[in-house]
Write a protein that holds these residues in place. Sequence first.
Motif, PDB file in Angstrom:
ATOM      1  N   MET A   1       0.832  -1.196   0.000  1.00 23.59           N
ATOM      2  CA  MET A   1       0.000   0.000   0.000  1.00 23.59           C
ATOM      3  C   MET A   1       0.870   1.251   0.000  1.00 23.59           C
ATOM      4  SD  MET A   1      -3.228  -0.625   2.500  1.00 23.59           S
ATOM      5  CE  MET A   1      -4.534  -1.731   1.986  1.00 23.59           C
ATOM      6  N   LYS A   2       0.376   2.282  -0.681  1.00 25.21           N
ATOM      7  CA  LYS A   2       1.083   3.551  -0.685  1.00 25.21           C
ATOM      8  C   LYS A   2       0.521   4.447   0.427  1.00 25.21           C
ATOM      9  CE  LYS A   2       2.539   3.717  -5.507  1.00 25.21           C
ATOM     10  NZ  LYS A   2       2.556   4.523  -6.757  1.00 25.21           N
ATOM     11  N   ILE A   3       1.430   5.001   1.218  1.00 23.98           N
ATOM     12  CA  ILE A   3       1.047   5.788   2.384  1.00 23.98           C
ATOM     13  C   ILE A   3       1.701   7.156   2.316  1.00 23.98           C
ATOM     14  CG2 ILE A   3       1.113   5.911   4.904  1.00 23.98           C
ATOM     15  CD1 ILE A   3       1.223   2.833   4.925  1.00 23.98           C
ATOM     16  N   MET A   4       0.918   8.183   2.590  1.00 20.95           N
ATOM     17  CA  MET A   4       1.415   9.558   2.612  1.00 20.95           C
ATOM     18  C   MET A   4       1.084  10.196   3.955  1.00 20.95           C
ATOM     19  SD  MET A   4       0.244  12.853   0.280  1.00 20.95           S
ATOM     20  CE  MET A   4       0.989  12.259  -1.240  1.00 20.95           C
ATOM     21  N   THR A  41       8.865   5.283   8.958  1.00 24.31           N
ATOM     22  CA  THR A  41       9.364   4.434   7.872  1.00 24.31           C
ATOM     23  C   THR A  41       8.264   3.960   6.926  1.00 24.31           C
ATOM     24  OG1 THR A  41       9.151   2.431   9.224  1.00 24.31           O
ATOM     25  CG2 THR A  41      11.246   3.612   9.330  1.00 24.31           C
ATOM     26  N   VAL A  42       6.994   4.135   7.308  1.00 22.13           N
ATOM     27  CA  VAL A  42       5.909   3.571   6.499  1.00 22.13           C
ATOM     28  C   VAL A  42       5.566   4.417   5.278  1.00 22.13           C
ATOM     29  CG1 VAL A  42       4.813   2.317   8.383  1.00 22.13           C
ATOM     30  CG2 VAL A  42       4.180   4.701   7.946  1.00 22.13           C
ATOM     31  N   ALA A  43       5.934   5.687   5.313  1.00 21.57           N
ATOM     32  CA  ALA A  43       5.540   6.599   4.232  1.00 21.57           C
ATOM     33  C   ALA A  43       6.762   7.097   3.476  1.00 21.57           C
ATOM     34  CB  ALA A  43       4.753   7.782   4.792  1.00 21.57           C
ATOM     35  N   ASP A  44       6.596   7.261   2.178  1.00 22.09           N
ATOM     36  CA  ASP A  44       7.676   7.777   1.347  1.00 22.09           C
ATOM     37  C   ASP A  44       7.604   9.289   1.179  1.00 22.09           C
ATOM     38  OD1 ASP A  44       8.697   5.203   0.813  1.00 22.09           O
ATOM     39  OD2 ASP A  44       7.198   4.909  -0.756  1.00 22.09           O
ATOM     40  N   ARG A  45       6.509   9.888   1.626  1.00 18.14           N
ATOM     41  CA  ARG A  45       6.302  11.296   1.316  1.00 18.14           C
ATOM     42  C   ARG A  45       5.595  11.990   2.467  1.00 18.14           C
ATOM     43  NH1 ARG A  45       3.380  13.003  -4.349  1.00 18.14           N
ATOM     44  NH2 ARG A  45       3.834  15.234  -4.351  1.00 18.14           N
ATOM     45  N   GLU A  88      -4.776  10.046  -6.386  1.00 21.18           N
ATOM     46  CA  GLU A  88      -5.557   8.817  -6.481  1.00 21.18           C
ATOM     47  C   GLU A  88      -4.699   7.576  -6.263  1.00 21.18           C
ATOM     48  OE1 GLU A  88      -7.664   8.668 -10.131  1.00 21.18           O
ATOM     49  OE2 GLU A  88      -8.730  10.569  -9.802  1.00 21.18           O
ATOM     50  N   ASP A  89      -3.391   7.724  -6.349  1.00 22.76           N
ATOM     51  CA  ASP A  89      -2.494   6.574  -6.216  1.00 22.76           C
ATOM     52  C   ASP A  89      -2.179   6.242  -4.764  1.00 22.76           C
ATOM     53  OD1 ASP A  89      -1.124   9.079  -6.116  1.00 22.76           O
ATOM     54  OD2 ASP A  89       0.790   8.047  -6.323  1.00 22.76           O
ATOM     55  N   SER A 113       0.531   1.176  10.007  1.00 25.93           N
ATOM     56  CA  SER A 113       0.658  -0.257   9.781  1.00 25.93           C
ATOM     57  C   SER A 113      -0.579  -1.008  10.255  1.00 25.93           C
ATOM     58  CB  SER A 113       1.899  -0.802  10.495  1.00 25.93           C
ATOM     59  OG  SER A 113       3.075  -0.215   9.974  1.00 25.93           O
ATOM     60  N   LEU A 114      -1.177  -0.532  11.363  1.00 27.02           N
ATOM     61  CA  LEU A 114      -2.393  -1.168  11.863  1.00 27.02           C
ATOM     62  C   LEU A 114      -3.509  -1.067  10.836  1.00 27.02           C
ATOM     63  CD1 LEU A 114      -4.021  -2.550  14.090  1.00 27.02           C
ATOM     64  CD2 LEU A 114      -4.458  -0.273  15.065  1.00 27.02           C
ATOM     65  N   LEU A 115      -3.712   0.126  10.275  1.00 24.87           N
ATOM     66  CA  LEU A 115      -4.773   0.280   9.282  1.00 24.87           C
ATOM     67  C   LEU A 115      -4.490  -0.566   8.042  1.00 24.87           C
ATOM     68  CD1 LEU A 115      -7.427   1.606   8.509  1.00 24.87           C
ATOM     69  CD2 LEU A 115      -6.117   3.530   7.565  1.00 24.87           C
ATOM     70  N   ALA A 116      -3.235  -0.578   7.614  1.00 26.83           N
ATOM     71  CA  ALA A 116      -2.884  -1.365   6.428  1.00 26.83           C
ATOM     72  C   ALA A 116      -3.155  -2.853   6.631  1.00 26.83           C
ATOM     73  CB  ALA A 116      -1.416  -1.135   6.079  1.00 26.83           C
TER      74      ALA A 116
END
Length: 249
Positions: A1-4, A41-45, A88-89, A113-116
Motif C-alpha cells: 500500500m502507498k502511504i502519505m 518508515t511507512v511513508a515515502d512522502r 488517487e495513487d 501499519s495497523l490500518l494497512a
Amino acid sequence: MKIMIVIPARLASSRLSEKLLLRAGGKSVLQHTYEAAGRATVADRVIVAADDPRLVAEVNSFGGEARLTSVDCQSGTDRIAEVALMHEDIDIFVNVQGDEPELDAQVIDAVASLLASRPDADIATAACPIDTTDKLEDPACVKVVMGSEDRAVYFSRAAVPHARDGASEALLSGQPPAYWQHIGLYAYRRDFLLWFATQPPGRLENIEKLEQLRAIEAGKTIVVAAVGPSPRGIDTLDDFRAFQSRLDG
C-alpha cells in the motif's frame, strides 16, 4: 500500500498566535514536526497542507514539500481530503498535527501499519494508558473506550468507562489498563477520507466537540494502536517554553 503523511497547518491559533512559526533550537515548530514525521518508515512522502502562504514559505525554506489549500477548509481533515483528491495513487493518508514536534515516529508507523493490516477498518488511531486521577478527570484529555479486536467503541472528554464506586488505584494501575488516553494521530483510507469530508458534523460530535465521533455515529470502524505515553503538543506559551527547555537539555 502507498502511504502519505499529511500535516495540516493553520497559521491562526486562538491560544498561541502563529505558534507553528515560533522558533526553538534554530527551527520553527512546523519544521520540528515535519522532521519528526519524516522519521517514520511507512511513508515515502510528507506534505504540509497549509492555509497561509507564510507557512508554505516556511516549509520551502527548509526544503520540505507544502501545498496551499483552500480557505474554505473548515478543519485539518478537510485539508487532508483536498490533498487526497489530487493523489488517487495513495491508499492511506496519515494525519499528523502541525503542533506535535515531539511525536514519536514509531507511533506513526504503528498507526499506519495497523490500518494497512486491517481491511475491515476505515480509520486507525492511537492511545496510551491513563494512570492518574488528574488526567482521567481532565476534559482536555480525551478518553477512548475499546472493545474486541482493538475497535474503538466511544471517545469522550468524560472519565469513561465510569466507575460507579470511583476510579480506584487498582483500576488506574491494572493490567490490562481500564482507561486510555486518545492520541490525536489518524490514518485514513482514501475513500473513507473523501466520504468523511462531505459529511456534516454528527449529533455526538456536536456535544463532545470530537470529530472522530462523526465516524463512530455513522457506524464506521476505528481501530486503536496501544502505544506508550506521548509528549503533549504545543497549545499554549507554557507548552512552547517547556518544549524549548527539553531541546536545550
